[in-house]
Scaffold this motif. Structure first.
Motif, short mmCIF file in Angstrom:
data_model
loop_
_atom_site.label_atom_id
_atom_site.label_comp_id
_atom_site.label_asym_id
_atom_site.label_seq_id
_atom_site.Cartn_x
_atom_site.Cartn_y
_atom_site.Cartn_z
N ALA A 128 0.81 -1.22 0.00
CA ALA A 128 0.00 0.00 0.00
C ALA A 128 0.84 1.27 0.00
O ALA A 128 0.31 2.37 -0.17
CB ALA A 128 -0.93 0.00 1.21
N GLY A 129 2.16 1.14 0.22
CA GLY A 129 3.03 2.32 0.25
C GLY A 129 2.76 3.20 1.47
O GLY A 129 2.81 4.42 1.36
N ARG A 130 2.53 2.58 2.63
CA ARG A 130 2.24 3.34 3.84
C ARG A 130 3.44 3.35 4.79
O ARG A 130 4.28 2.44 4.75
CB ARG A 130 1.02 2.77 4.56
N LYS A 131 3.49 4.33 5.66
CA LYS A 131 4.61 4.51 6.57
C LYS A 131 4.47 3.63 7.82
O LYS A 131 3.37 3.24 8.20
CB LYS A 131 4.72 5.98 7.00
N LEU A 132 5.64 3.37 8.44
CA LEU A 132 5.70 2.64 9.69
C LEU A 132 6.47 3.47 10.71
O LEU A 132 7.48 4.10 10.37
CB LEU A 132 6.42 1.31 9.52
N SER A 133 6.00 3.46 11.95
CA SER A 133 6.74 4.08 13.05
C SER A 133 7.31 2.94 13.90
O SER A 133 6.56 2.11 14.42
CB SER A 133 5.82 4.97 13.88
N LEU A 134 8.64 2.89 14.02
CA LEU A 134 9.30 1.80 14.73
C LEU A 134 9.95 2.28 16.02
O LEU A 134 10.57 3.35 16.06
CB LEU A 134 10.40 1.18 13.85
N HIS A 135 9.80 1.47 17.06
CA HIS A 135 10.60 1.60 18.28
C HIS A 135 11.61 0.48 18.18
O HIS A 135 11.25 -0.70 18.26
CB HIS A 135 9.72 1.47 19.52
N TYR A 136 12.89 0.82 18.03
CA TYR A 136 13.89 -0.16 17.62
C TYR A 136 15.06 -0.21 18.59
O TYR A 136 15.45 0.81 19.17
CB TYR A 136 14.41 0.21 16.23
N ARG A 137 15.62 -1.42 18.77
CA ARG A 137 16.81 -1.60 19.59
C ARG A 137 17.90 -2.22 18.71
O ARG A 137 17.69 -3.29 18.13
CB ARG A 137 16.53 -2.51 20.78
N ASP A 138 19.06 -1.55 18.57
CA ASP A 138 20.10 -2.06 17.69
C ASP A 138 20.97 -3.09 18.40
O ASP A 138 20.69 -3.50 19.54
CB ASP A 138 20.94 -0.92 17.13
N GLU A 139 22.06 -3.52 17.73
CA GLU A 139 22.90 -4.59 18.28
C GLU A 139 23.63 -4.17 19.55
O GLU A 139 24.13 -5.03 20.29
CB GLU A 139 23.92 -5.05 17.22
N ARG A 140 23.70 -2.87 19.84
CA ARG A 140 24.34 -2.39 21.07
C ARG A 140 23.32 -2.01 22.14
O ARG A 140 23.64 -1.33 23.10
CB ARG A 140 25.23 -1.18 20.75
N ASP A 141 22.09 -2.46 21.94
CA ASP A 141 20.99 -2.19 22.88
C ASP A 141 20.62 -0.71 22.96
O ASP A 141 20.00 -0.27 23.94
CB ASP A 141 21.31 -2.71 24.28
N ARG A 142 20.97 0.06 21.96
CA ARG A 142 20.56 1.47 21.91
C ARG A 142 19.18 1.55 21.28
O ARG A 142 18.94 0.98 20.22
CB ARG A 142 21.56 2.29 21.09
N GLU A 143 18.28 2.26 21.93
CA GLU A 143 16.92 2.37 21.43
C GLU A 143 16.72 3.67 20.67
O GLU A 143 17.34 4.69 20.98
CB GLU A 143 15.92 2.29 22.59
N SER A 144 15.88 3.60 19.66
CA SER A 144 15.55 4.79 18.87
C SER A 144 14.14 4.63 18.32
O SER A 144 13.59 3.53 18.29
CB SER A 144 16.54 4.98 17.72
N ARG A 145 13.60 5.73 17.89
CA ARG A 145 12.28 5.72 17.26
C ARG A 145 12.43 6.29 15.85
O ARG A 145 12.99 7.36 15.67
CB ARG A 145 11.26 6.51 18.08
N ARG A 146 11.93 5.55 14.87
CA ARG A 146 12.09 5.95 13.49
C ARG A 146 10.75 5.88 12.76
O ARG A 146 9.93 5.00 13.03
CB ARG A 146 13.05 5.00 12.75
N THR A 147 10.56 6.78 11.83
CA THR A 147 9.45 6.67 10.87
C THR A 147 10.08 6.31 9.54
O THR A 147 10.96 7.02 9.04
CB THR A 147 8.67 7.99 10.75
#
Length: 224
Positions: A128-147
């Motif tokens: 559908a070509g729609r956006k996602l908002s992610l709450h993400y944890r990388d390999e170093r356990d750092r959290e971020s929020r991305r659209t």
């Protein structure tokens, strides 16, 4: 549908349409012509099942086996259903090729990582070509929020990758789906089409690969 409309749709001549329709009618396909209307195909007509070769059957089984063992739950179930449907439609003489295949995918040595988001809905959002908002944890356990603007799900042996354009980084980014803490499926559509983003991403990855090879690092892969 008129012969003119069919010719335009198929980018051919009306003469070819007349000839091919006559051939189909000769094969007892229920088509009839009505003055002022065009050709009419009676309801309830289905195309016959595809006649697969033994190599095509084994190729389909091999691919379905891989997806059944490594795909997300919805795709894994679809892969098993696909094998069952092929088994139900192939001629009797080819059924042993399906039931006793000479090919097999690699075994799943590790349990696939558990996704923290609904991958079936992710695939739907990509289409559908729609956006996602992610709450993400990388390999170093750092959290971020991305659209992100998702356009591809990649399948590895034990993990799945979500590829998209990140609004925060203003660049392409890859996220392991098992590291997603939470996701919000936004109704906003992103600019352009998923296919265009995939083409841009593929071109960038190829350019990065060539740059690494020219730098004398052919055995290393650039970070996606």
């Amino acid at each position: 549908m008129t012969a003119d409309a069919i010719a335009v749709e198929l980018e051919t001549s009306k003469r070819s349409v007349y000839r091919d329709i006559a051939t189909l009618m000769g094969q007892r396909v229920p088509i009839r012509g009505e003055a002022g209307v065009g050709y009419v195909l009676d309801g309830g007509f289905d195309m016959p099942p595809l006649m697969l070769t033994s190599d095509e059957i084994e190729a389909a089984v091999l691919g379905a086996q891989w997806v059944a063992g490594r795909g997300d739950p919805a795709l894994a179930r679809a892969a098993r259903d696909l094998i069952a449907k092929i088994a139900a439609t192939v001629p009797e003489r080819l059924r042993p090729v399906l039931l006793e295949p000479s090919v097999a995918g690699p075994p799943v040595w590790h349990d696939p990582k558990v996704d923290a988001l609904d991958m079936a809905q992710v695939r739907s959002w990509i289409h559908a070509g729609r956006k996602l908002s992610l709450h993400y944890r990388d390999e170093r356990d750092r959290e971020s929020r991305r659209t992100i603007w998702p356009f591809l799900v990649g399948y590895r042996e034990t993990v799945r990758l979500l590829v998209g354009w990140c609004e925060t980084r203003e660049d392409f980014r890859t996220f392991r789906t098992d590291r997603v803490i939470a996701a919000e499926f936004l109704e906003d559509r992103y600019p352009g089409r998923p296919a265009v983003l995939r083409a841009r991403w593929s071109a960038k990855m190829e350019a990065d690969r060539k740059a690494w090879v020219e730098a004398g690092k052919p055995d290393l892969e650039p970070r996606p």
